[in-house]
Design a protein around this motif. Sequence first.
Motif, mmCIF file in Angstrom:
data_model
loop_
_atom_site.group_PDB
_atom_site.id
_atom_site.type_symbol
_atom_site.label_atom_id
_atom_site.label_comp_id
_atom_site.label_asym_id
_atom_site.label_seq_id
_atom_site.Cartn_x
_atom_site.Cartn_y
_atom_site.Cartn_z
ATOM 1 N N GLN A 135 -2.460 -5.796 -3.459
ATOM 2 C CA GLN A 135 -1.210 -6.957 -3.406
ATOM 3 C C GLN A 135 0.081 -6.311 -2.457
ATOM 4 O O GLN A 135 0.629 -7.134 -1.888
ATOM 5 C CB GLN A 135 -0.704 -7.116 -4.864
ATOM 6 C CG GLN A 135 -1.468 -7.706 -6.007
ATOM 7 C CD GLN A 135 -1.187 -7.736 -7.397
ATOM 8 O OE1 GLN A 135 0.292 -7.972 -7.479
ATOM 9 N NE2 GLN A 135 -1.929 -7.519 -8.113
ATOM 10 N N ALA A 136 0.236 -5.040 -2.319
ATOM 11 C CA ALA A 136 1.481 -4.649 -1.441
ATOM 12 C C ALA A 136 0.877 -5.144 0.006
ATOM 13 O O ALA A 136 1.571 -5.417 0.838
ATOM 14 C CB ALA A 136 1.556 -2.941 -1.719
ATOM 15 N N HIS A 137 -0.426 -5.026 0.234
ATOM 16 C CA HIS A 137 -0.880 -5.078 1.454
ATOM 17 C C HIS A 137 -0.596 -6.730 1.957
ATOM 18 O O HIS A 137 -0.211 -7.082 3.068
ATOM 19 C CB HIS A 137 -2.151 -4.853 1.749
ATOM 20 C CG HIS A 137 -2.853 -4.877 3.301
ATOM 21 N ND1 HIS A 137 -3.724 -5.965 3.736
ATOM 22 C CD2 HIS A 137 -2.405 -4.264 4.210
ATOM 23 C CE1 HIS A 137 -3.746 -5.862 4.868
ATOM 24 N NE2 HIS A 137 -3.173 -4.715 5.352
ATOM 25 N N GLU A 138 -0.902 -7.555 0.860
ATOM 26 C CA GLU A 138 -0.771 -8.862 1.132
ATOM 27 C C GLU A 138 0.739 -9.380 1.275
ATOM 28 O O GLU A 138 1.185 -10.241 2.167
ATOM 29 C CB GLU A 138 -1.384 -9.762 -0.181
ATOM 30 C CG GLU A 138 -2.641 -9.926 -0.248
ATOM 31 C CD GLU A 138 -3.216 -10.287 -1.713
ATOM 32 O OE1 GLU A 138 -2.506 -10.968 -2.350
ATOM 33 O OE2 GLU A 138 -4.319 -10.248 -1.997
ATOM 34 N N ALA A 139 1.603 -8.602 0.660
ATOM 35 C CA ALA A 139 2.961 -8.829 0.712
ATOM 36 C C ALA A 139 3.654 -8.676 2.161
ATOM 37 O O ALA A 139 4.425 -9.220 2.691
ATOM 38 C CB ALA A 139 3.728 -8.009 -0.413
#
Length: 246
Positions: A207-211
Amino acid sequence: MRSISLALFVLLALPALAATPEELSAWDALYARRGDAAAVKQLDEALQKALAATPEDYEVLWRAARLRQWQADGTSDSKAKKSLGKQTWELGDRARKVAPERVEGQYFAALGIGGYSQAVGIVTALGEGLEGKYNERLDAALKIDPMYERGGPLLAKGRYYYELPWPKRDLKKSASFYQKAIAKHPEQLRAWLFLAETLLADGEEKQAHEAILKVTQGSVGYDPAEGQRVQGWAKKVQAAIEEELK
């Protein structure tokens, strides 16, 4: 002789003229170009001159606080950040004293305390009793206008929960404030960056990568100076996320 003295007395007794709409517009235009050092220098000189002439002009005070906050936010030198943070705090407090019902003074006073606290260290700041002062001003800003500066007060509150030491730290609550800002202002790259950092710290690497991709691939058109600064910071965060994903 007496008439000259009387005329001088009358002139001195007259209130100083507040900044004109044209001056405010010109200063805001310079602030929009704050990625340019020459524009920052010109704006700083104009605001310092205006502060000397009208030290209680709310419109001048909060704009001076905003500029100091931009400078504090952009430096990695702890000594400079401490000084600039304190100046932001003091200018914000002067503004909130003049107009406590307005969001700008409350908001920048809180950010000034935040910058000062980062410079001296969060644990030291807690020991100095700054947590209550920070929240007093920030909570007032949140009550007046949580979406000021594209959700700025929400980002500041989220960052508060992120930077607190254990056991006060609350990453879930931190993320929730960023998500509220993003729901209204998805163009706000700083919100996505802060969310990525919080998700990474919370073990949510995917999710951090998507953000973080929202930052690196996002448009800076909403505020070029701000967007470019945030994208510069994002490189280090993206590298950290990608390392965790290996």
